[in-house]
Design a protein around this motif. Sequence first.
Motif, PDB file in Angstrom:
ATOM      1  N   UNK A   3      10.857  41.525  20.097  1.00 44.40           N
ATOM      2  CA  UNK A   3      12.103  41.095  19.455  1.00 44.40           C
ATOM      3  C   UNK A   3      12.103  41.410  17.964  1.00 44.40           C
ATOM      4  N   UNK A   4      11.088  42.107  17.457  1.00 45.84           N
ATOM      5  CA  UNK A   4      11.031  42.444  16.039  1.00 45.84           C
ATOM      6  C   UNK A   4      10.662  41.236  15.202  1.00 45.84           C
ATOM      7  N   UNK A   5      11.107  41.260  13.959  1.00 42.99           N
ATOM      8  CA  UNK A   5      10.825  40.130  13.063  1.00 42.99           C
ATOM      9  C   UNK A   5      12.134  39.468  12.671  1.00 42.99           C
ATOM     10  N   UNK A   6      12.041  38.192  12.361  1.00 41.89           N
ATOM     11  CA  UNK A   6      13.232  37.445  11.970  1.00 41.89           C
ATOM     12  C   UNK A   6      13.573  37.725  10.505  1.00 41.89           C
ATOM     13  N   UNK A   7      14.744  37.324  10.086  1.00 41.08           N
ATOM     14  CA  UNK A   7      15.145  37.461   8.682  1.00 41.08           C
ATOM     15  C   UNK A   7      14.192  36.696   7.765  1.00 41.08           C
ATOM     16  N   UNK A   8      13.753  35.533   8.206  1.00 40.53           N
ATOM     17  CA  UNK A   8      12.818  34.735   7.405  1.00 40.53           C
ATOM     18  C   UNK A   8      11.505  35.482   7.230  1.00 40.53           C
ATOM     19  N   UNK A   9      10.995  36.055   8.314  1.00 44.48           N
ATOM     20  CA  UNK A   9       9.757  36.826   8.239  1.00 44.48           C
ATOM     21  C   UNK A   9       9.929  38.054   7.340  1.00 44.48           C
ATOM     22  N   UNK A  10      11.054  38.717   7.480  1.00 46.22           N
ATOM     23  CA  UNK A  10      11.340  39.894   6.665  1.00 46.22           C
ATOM     24  C   UNK A  10      11.366  39.531   5.182  1.00 46.22           C
ATOM     25  N   UNK A  11      12.040  38.450   4.842  1.00 41.89           N
ATOM     26  CA  UNK A  11      12.109  38.013   3.444  1.00 41.89           C
ATOM     27  C   UNK A  11      10.744  37.629   2.902  1.00 41.89           C
ATOM     28  N   UNK A  12       9.928  36.997   3.715  1.00 38.03           N
ATOM     29  CA  UNK A  12       8.576  36.623   3.299  1.00 38.03           C
ATOM     30  C   UNK A  12       7.729  37.864   3.031  1.00 38.03           C
ATOM     31  N   UNK A  13       7.813  38.841   3.919  1.00 33.92           N
ATOM     32  CA  UNK A  13       7.072  40.087   3.721  1.00 33.92           C
ATOM     33  C   UNK A  13       7.525  40.790   2.436  1.00 33.92           C
ATOM     34  N   UNK A  14       8.826  40.842   2.217  1.00 35.09           N
ATOM     35  CA  UNK A  14       9.354  41.473   1.008  1.00 35.09           C
ATOM     36  C   UNK A  14       8.899  40.730  -0.237  1.00 35.09           C
ATOM     37  N   UNK A  15       8.985  39.412  -0.213  1.00 31.28           N
ATOM     38  CA  UNK A  15       8.554  38.606  -1.360  1.00 31.28           C
ATOM     39  C   UNK A  15       7.078  38.853  -1.676  1.00 31.28           C
ATOM     40  N   UNK A  16       6.249  38.937  -0.649  1.00 32.51           N
ATOM     41  CA  UNK A  16       4.821  39.221  -0.861  1.00 32.51           C
ATOM     42  C   UNK A  16       4.619  40.597  -1.478  1.00 32.51           C
ATOM     43  N   UNK A  17       5.363  41.585  -1.003  1.00 32.52           N
ATOM     44  CA  UNK A  17       5.248  42.936  -1.558  1.00 32.52           C
ATOM     45  C   UNK A  17       5.696  42.983  -3.016  1.00 32.52           C
ATOM     46  N   UNK A  18       6.770  42.290  -3.335  1.00 33.40           N
ATOM     47  CA  UNK A  18       7.252  42.260  -4.718  1.00 33.40           C
ATOM     48  C   UNK A  18       6.228  41.573  -5.614  1.00 33.40           C
TER      49      UNK A  18
END
Length: 64
Positions: A3-18
């Motif tokens: 099912x891929x990743x949720x919006x919450x997971x996506x935002x968390x990954x992006x925040x970590x990368x930033x």
Amino acid sequence: MDVGISDVECNLLLENDVMRSVTWLDRHLPWWRSLDAVRQRVMTNMVFNMDGQLLTFANTFATM
């Protein structure tokens, strides 16, 4: 079922990368914090996309 990743997971990954990019900038180019907000976002974006290759822009940094 994948099912891929949720919006919450996506935002968390992006925040970590930033945050990883900001930490890299603080370590390698600490003067970046003296730039205005727009230029700081550009620098963060460049590190996010280029990683250590950003350090090859020595002539560009000399004009800042």
